[in-house]
Design a protein around this motif. Structure first.
Motif, mmCIF file in Angstrom:
data_model
loop_
_atom_site.group_PDB
_atom_site.id
_atom_site.type_symbol
_atom_site.label_atom_id
_atom_site.label_comp_id
_atom_site.label_asym_id
_atom_site.label_seq_id
_atom_site.Cartn_x
_atom_site.Cartn_y
_atom_site.Cartn_z
ATOM 1 N N GLY A 119 0.619 -0.839 0.116
ATOM 2 C CA GLY A 119 0.608 -0.077 0.013
ATOM 3 C C GLY A 119 0.606 1.454 0.162
ATOM 4 N N LYS A 120 0.420 1.977 0.937
ATOM 5 C CA LYS A 120 1.359 3.763 0.949
ATOM 6 C C LYS A 120 2.307 3.022 1.806
ATOM 7 C CE LYS A 120 -2.746 6.171 -0.964
ATOM 8 N NZ LYS A 120 -3.965 7.238 -0.706
ATOM 9 N N TYR A 121 2.603 1.941 2.804
ATOM 10 C CA TYR A 121 3.021 1.972 3.818
ATOM 11 C C TYR A 121 4.838 1.286 3.510
ATOM 12 C CZ TYR A 121 -0.113 2.747 7.081
ATOM 13 O OH TYR A 121 -1.341 3.469 7.633
ATOM 14 N N VAL A 122 5.552 1.960 4.064
ATOM 15 C CA VAL A 122 7.239 1.949 3.960
ATOM 16 C C VAL A 122 8.053 1.260 5.201
ATOM 17 C CG1 VAL A 122 7.740 2.851 1.816
ATOM 18 C CG2 VAL A 122 8.441 4.496 4.469
ATOM 19 N N TYR A 123 9.049 0.681 4.899
ATOM 20 C CA TYR A 123 10.000 0.420 6.308
ATOM 21 C C TYR A 123 10.800 1.363 6.097
ATOM 22 C CZ TYR A 123 7.599 -4.147 6.849
ATOM 23 O OH TYR A 123 6.248 -5.153 7.163
ATOM 24 N N ALA A 124 11.200 2.098 7.079
ATOM 25 C CA ALA A 124 12.366 2.978 6.872
ATOM 26 C C ALA A 124 13.321 3.210 8.147
ATOM 27 C CB ALA A 124 11.700 4.275 6.075
ATOM 28 N N ALA A 125 14.056 4.432 7.518
ATOM 29 C CA ALA A 125 15.000 4.410 9.393
ATOM 30 C C ALA A 125 15.551 5.499 8.413
ATOM 31 C CB ALA A 125 16.077 3.441 9.640
ATOM 32 N N ALA A 126 16.427 5.735 9.175
ATOM 33 C CA ALA A 126 18.103 7.518 9.063
ATOM 34 C C ALA A 126 18.892 7.021 9.951
ATOM 35 C CB ALA A 126 17.145 8.704 8.732
ATOM 36 N N TYR A 127 19.981 6.892 9.057
ATOM 37 C CA TYR A 127 21.372 6.784 9.188
ATOM 38 C C TYR A 127 22.512 7.953 9.271
ATOM 39 C CZ TYR A 127 19.689 1.974 10.235
ATOM 40 O OH TYR A 127 18.801 1.065 10.321
ATOM 41 N N THR A 128 23.564 8.305 9.238
ATOM 42 C CA THR A 128 25.011 9.060 9.055
ATOM 43 C C THR A 128 25.967 8.506 9.922
ATOM 44 O OG1 THR A 128 25.373 11.381 9.357
ATOM 45 C CG2 THR A 128 24.709 10.313 11.606
ATOM 46 N N LEU A 129 26.475 8.629 9.589
ATOM 47 C CA LEU A 129 28.486 8.014 10.243
ATOM 48 C C LEU A 129 28.964 8.849 10.800
ATOM 49 C CD1 LEU A 129 30.570 5.321 8.890
ATOM 50 C CD2 LEU A 129 31.344 7.453 7.894
ATOM 51 N N LYS A 130 29.304 8.284 11.982
ATOM 52 C CA LYS A 130 29.451 9.462 13.396
ATOM 53 C C LYS A 130 31.151 8.519 13.613
ATOM 54 C CE LYS A 130 28.826 11.834 17.563
ATOM 55 N NZ LYS A 130 27.773 11.919 18.629
ATOM 56 N N GLU A 131 31.984 9.281 14.023
ATOM 57 C CA GLU A 131 33.319 8.699 13.826
ATOM 58 C C GLU A 131 33.706 6.837 14.306
ATOM 59 O OE1 GLU A 131 33.313 8.750 18.155
ATOM 60 O OE2 GLU A 131 33.661 11.098 18.400
ATOM 61 N N GLY A 132 33.037 6.716 12.603
ATOM 62 C CA GLY A 132 33.684 5.992 11.756
ATOM 63 C C GLY A 132 32.432 4.637 12.171
ATOM 64 N N GLU A 133 31.365 5.037 12.429
ATOM 65 C CA GLU A 133 30.752 4.060 12.825
ATOM 66 C C GLU A 133 28.718 4.760 12.976
ATOM 67 O OE1 GLU A 133 30.706 1.254 13.982
ATOM 68 O OE2 GLU A 133 33.246 1.334 14.466
ATOM 69 N N ALA A 134 28.098 3.852 11.974
ATOM 70 C CA ALA A 134 26.607 4.214 12.298
ATOM 71 C C ALA A 134 25.846 4.871 12.907
ATOM 72 C CB ALA A 134 25.894 2.758 11.638
ATOM 73 N N GLU A 135 25.507 5.633 12.996
ATOM 74 C CA GLU A 135 25.072 6.425 13.911
ATOM 75 C C GLU A 135 23.250 6.376 13.558
ATOM 76 O OE1 GLU A 135 24.616 10.314 17.059
ATOM 77 O OE2 GLU A 135 25.182 9.910 14.887
#
Length: 223
Positions: A119-135
Motif C-alpha cells: 500500500g502506501k506504507y514503507v519500512y524506513a530508518a535514517a542513519y549517518t556516520l559518526k566517528e567511523g560507526e553507523a549512528e
C-alpha cells in the motif's frame, strides 16, 4: 582467520557475502523472487565454492532479521540459524535497513533506506556516520511514506539527505533530499561486514528473533 557469512532475504533480492578478517572474499546478489527457500542453500554453496571455502570454514553467521518481506525474512533467518546450529557457531542479527546502506554512510549525510511495506506504507530508518560507526538518527519503523517525508524534514540537522531503495519508484519523488539511489535489497558484503564488526553481539541460533514491525497482511496486493 575468521570467516563470516552474511545472508539477506528481506526483499525480493537474495544476497549472500563472506568476509575474512575485514576483507571481502565474494558476494552474490540476485533477484530470486519467491524462490529463496529452494535456492538459498545452493547460492551459499556456490559462493563458498567460488572463494575456495566450505561450510566448515564458517566461524560466524550474520543475517538480516527485518524489517522486510515476511516470507523472505523467515527463509533467511531459518536457514541461517539452522546452518549455525549445525556448525556450532553463533549468529549476529542485523537490521535490513542498515545493511542496505552501510557502505553508503558518510560524514555530513543523512541516509534514508526505504523498503515497500504494501500500500502506501514503507519500512524506513535514517542513519549517518559518526566517528567511523553507523549512528541511528531515526529508528526503523513502519509508516506512511508521507509521514516519513515529514519526519525526515523535521530532523534537526544540516546534513544532505540521500534516499535509497528501488521501492522509491512506487512513490512521488521526495520533496527533500539531494539524491535518490536505486538499490536492490541489501548487499551480502554489508551483512557480513556488519556481522564481523559486531561479533560481540552474537547470539545462539535459538535466541535470534525476526523484527517484523507489523503484522502480515493476507490477501492480494493493493498498489
Amino acid at each position: 582467520m575468521a570467516l563470516v557469512l552474511g545472508i539477506d532475504c528481506s526483499t525480493l533480492w537474495t544476497c549472500v557475502g563472506c568476509i575474512q578478517d575485514g576483507c571481502l572474499l565474494g558476494e552474490i546478489n540476485v533477484n530470486l523472487g519467491r524462490k529463496e527457500a529452494s535456492s538459498l542453500p545452493l547460492l551459499v554453496q556456490d559462493l563458498l565454492r567460488s572463494v575456495d571455502k566450505c561450510s566448515l570454514d564458517i566461524d560466524l553467521i550474520s543475517v538480516t532479521t527485518g524489517p522486510g518481506y515476511f516470507t523472505g525474512l523467515r527463509v533467511g533467518v531459518s536457514y541461517a540459524c539452522a546452518l549455525a546450529e549445525g556448525l556450532g557457531v553463533s549468529v549476529v542479527p542485523i537490521s535490513s535497513l542498515e545493511a542496505m546502506v552501510f557502505d553508503l554512510l558518510e560524514e555530513g549525510s543523512l541516509v534514508v533506506p526505504v523498503i515497500w511495506a504494501r500500500g502506501k506504507y514503507v519500512y524506513a530508518a535514517a542513519y549517518t556516520l559518526k566517528e567511523g560507526e553507523a549512528e541511528v538518527i531515526m529508528s526503523p519503523a513502519s509508516l506512511l511514506f508521507d509521514t516519513l517525508e515529514k519526519n525526515v524534514k523535521n530532523i534537526n540537522c544540516s546534513k544532505r539527505v540521500i534516499w535509497v531503495g528501488d521501492d522509491l519508484a512506487r512513490f512521488p519523488a521526495p520533496a527533500i533530499g539531494e539524491r535518490l539511489l536505486n538499490r536492490h535489497g541489501c548487499r551480502g558484503s554489508n551483512v557480513a561486514l556488519i556481522g564481523e564488526k559486531r561479533r560481540s553481539l552474537a547470539l545462539s541460533p535459538d535466541a535470534v528473533r525476526i523484527f517484523y514491525l507489523r503484522e502480515p497482511q493476507i490477501g492480494p496486493t493493493k498498489e
